[in-house]
Write a protein that holds these residues in place. Structure first.
Motif, short mmCIF file in Angstrom:
data_model
loop_
_atom_site.label_atom_id
_atom_site.label_comp_id
_atom_site.label_asym_id
_atom_site.label_seq_id
_atom_site.Cartn_x
_atom_site.Cartn_y
_atom_site.Cartn_z
N ASN A 249 13.23 -13.03 14.75
CA ASN A 249 13.31 -14.37 14.19
C ASN A 249 13.84 -14.28 12.76
N VAL A 250 14.99 -14.90 12.52
CA VAL A 250 15.57 -14.86 11.18
C VAL A 250 16.08 -16.24 10.78
N ILE A 251 15.35 -17.31 11.19
CA ILE A 251 15.76 -18.65 10.80
C ILE A 251 15.50 -18.86 9.31
N SER A 252 16.21 -19.80 8.73
CA SER A 252 16.00 -20.10 7.30
C SER A 252 14.78 -21.00 7.13
N PHE A 253 14.22 -20.98 5.93
CA PHE A 253 12.98 -21.71 5.66
C PHE A 253 13.19 -22.94 4.80
N GLY A 254 14.44 -23.29 4.49
CA GLY A 254 14.71 -24.49 3.72
C GLY A 254 14.07 -24.48 2.34
N ASP A 255 14.04 -23.30 1.72
CA ASP A 255 13.34 -23.19 0.44
C ASP A 255 14.14 -23.80 -0.71
N VAL A 256 13.40 -24.40 -1.63
CA VAL A 256 13.95 -24.92 -2.88
C VAL A 256 13.47 -23.98 -3.97
N GLN A 257 14.39 -23.38 -4.69
CA GLN A 257 14.01 -22.37 -5.67
C GLN A 257 14.05 -22.95 -7.08
N GLN A 258 12.86 -23.17 -7.62
CA GLN A 258 12.68 -23.68 -8.97
C GLN A 258 11.42 -23.05 -9.57
N PRO A 259 11.29 -23.05 -10.91
CA PRO A 259 10.05 -22.55 -11.51
C PRO A 259 8.85 -23.34 -11.02
N LEU A 260 7.71 -22.71 -10.93
CA LEU A 260 6.52 -23.35 -10.38
C LEU A 260 6.09 -24.58 -11.18
N MET A 261 6.32 -24.58 -12.49
CA MET A 261 5.93 -25.72 -13.31
C MET A 261 6.87 -26.92 -13.14
N GLU A 262 7.97 -26.71 -12.43
CA GLU A 262 8.95 -27.79 -12.27
C GLU A 262 9.08 -28.26 -10.82
N ILE A 263 8.65 -27.46 -9.87
CA ILE A 263 8.91 -27.77 -8.47
C ILE A 263 7.91 -28.78 -7.92
N ASP A 264 8.39 -29.62 -7.02
CA ASP A 264 7.53 -30.58 -6.33
C ASP A 264 6.64 -29.83 -5.35
N VAL A 265 5.42 -30.29 -5.15
CA VAL A 265 4.47 -29.57 -4.30
C VAL A 265 4.97 -29.46 -2.87
N ASP A 266 5.63 -30.48 -2.35
CA ASP A 266 6.15 -30.41 -0.99
C ASP A 266 7.27 -29.39 -0.87
N PHE B 31 12.17 -10.35 9.32
CA PHE B 31 13.13 -10.00 8.27
C PHE B 31 12.74 -10.71 6.98
N GLY B 32 12.73 -9.98 5.91
CA GLY B 32 12.41 -10.56 4.60
C GLY B 32 11.62 -9.60 3.74
N GLY B 33 10.44 -9.24 4.21
CA GLY B 33 9.63 -8.31 3.46
C GLY B 33 8.99 -8.93 2.24
N SER B 34 8.15 -8.15 1.59
CA SER B 34 7.41 -8.67 0.45
C SER B 34 7.42 -7.64 -0.67
N GLY B 35 6.26 -7.11 -1.01
CA GLY B 35 6.19 -6.14 -2.10
C GLY B 35 5.72 -6.76 -3.40
N PRO B 36 5.45 -5.93 -4.40
CA PRO B 36 4.87 -6.42 -5.65
C PRO B 36 5.86 -7.10 -6.58
N GLN B 37 7.16 -6.87 -6.39
CA GLN B 37 8.13 -7.44 -7.31
C GLN B 37 8.43 -8.89 -6.97
N THR B 38 8.76 -9.65 -7.99
CA THR B 38 9.24 -11.01 -7.77
C THR B 38 10.12 -11.39 -8.95
N LEU B 39 10.72 -12.56 -8.87
CA LEU B 39 11.56 -13.08 -9.93
C LEU B 39 11.10 -14.48 -10.28
N SER B 40 11.43 -14.92 -11.47
CA SER B 40 11.08 -16.27 -11.88
C SER B 40 11.95 -17.28 -11.14
#
Length: 259
Positions: free
Chosen positions: A97-114, A149-158
């Motif tokens: 399964n490798v469908i897209s998740f429709g993510d909106v990428q914004q800082p947490l203090m700016e993004i809408d909860v939905d 497909f995707g994976g996780s790990g300790p690293q992230t970006l703003s």
């Protein structure tokens, strides 16, 4: 030899593979690789034209592919699709399964909860549904591979919004499925890439910078390609990897540090 000229010794000869998002770049690459190794691939997605293009590519090179328009977030459609394939093929060996998740990428203090929660909800829902549907048949046959497909790990970006959290949730789901399905011979594995340059649309704002960052973090003098993803996916899904489960397979050229 088979009638289509393919050797019967392919890594996935005789396997039946389901690929959700099969019309996309990653899904298509994995489908082509699976077919090249002898699997019959069933491409599922919401855009028929994209699925048909991948199927034509596979058939033109001697492979076997079938398509179905399926919403991988719809329980009834997923169950019906898997049921049809199982009835025809008499087994389900691989579910990817490798469908897209429709993510909106914004800082947490700016993004809408939905917008924040959407990729988390979609990722966990679709992987729960497609894994459960495949596992229903895999358990009966005592074998099978679920590939994420995707994976996780300790690293992230703003500024990733809920995207990275969605990947973390997928890894938690993978661990749970791997534990509960393992005694029935079903393996569950995640692939992590760190970014595939070929999948980044040319019109994306800041594409050049994104490409430079992916290249700069790689430990090799090359970054991972779609062909790499397909080749590694084929190995993971094959009996050669029979002892690998509940694991993340890293194909990031070193860009993602294992932990």
């Amino acid at each position: 030899m088979l009638d289509n000229g393919r050797p019967e010794s392919g890594l996935l000869h005789g396997k039946t593979a389901l690929i959700y998002g099969g019309g996309g770049s990653i899904g298509g690459a994995v489908a082509r690789a699976f077919a090249a190794e002898g699997a019959v691939v069933h491409l599922a997605g919401r855009t028929e034209a994209s699925l048909e293009k991948v199927a034509r590519d596979i058939e033109e090179t001697g492979g076997r592919a079938e398509i179905a328009v399926v919403d991988a977030l719809n329980e009834e459609e997923v169950d019906a699709f898997v049921g049809r394939v199982a009835k025809k093929s008499r087994r389900i060996d691989i579910s990817f399964n490798v469908i897209s998740f429709g993510d909106v990428q914004q800082p947490l203090m700016e993004i809408d909860v939905d917008d924040f929660t959407q990729p988390i909800h979609l990722a966990t829902r679709t992987h729960f549904l497609t894994t459960r549907a495949a596992a229903t048949h895999m358990i009966k046959q005592g074998a099978g591979v679920v590939l994420m497909f995707g994976g996780s790990g300790p690293q992230t970006l703003s500024g990733l919004g809920g995207f990275k959290v969605a990947l973390d949730a997928m890894e938690g789901l993978r661990r749970q499925w791997a534990l509960e399905l393992g005694k029935n011979g079903v393996r569950v594995v995640t692939m992590v890439s760190g970014g595939i340059i070929e999948t980044i649309p040319w019109q994306v704002e800041g594409r050049e910078e994104i490409v430079r960052e992916i290249a700069a973090t790689a430990h090799l003098n090359r970054t991972a390609t779609l062909e790499d993803v397909g080749n590694v996916a084929s190995f993971i899904a094959s009996d050669k990897a029979a002892a690998i489960t509940d694991a993340t397979i890293n194909v990031s050229s070193g860009a993602i540090v294992d932990y």
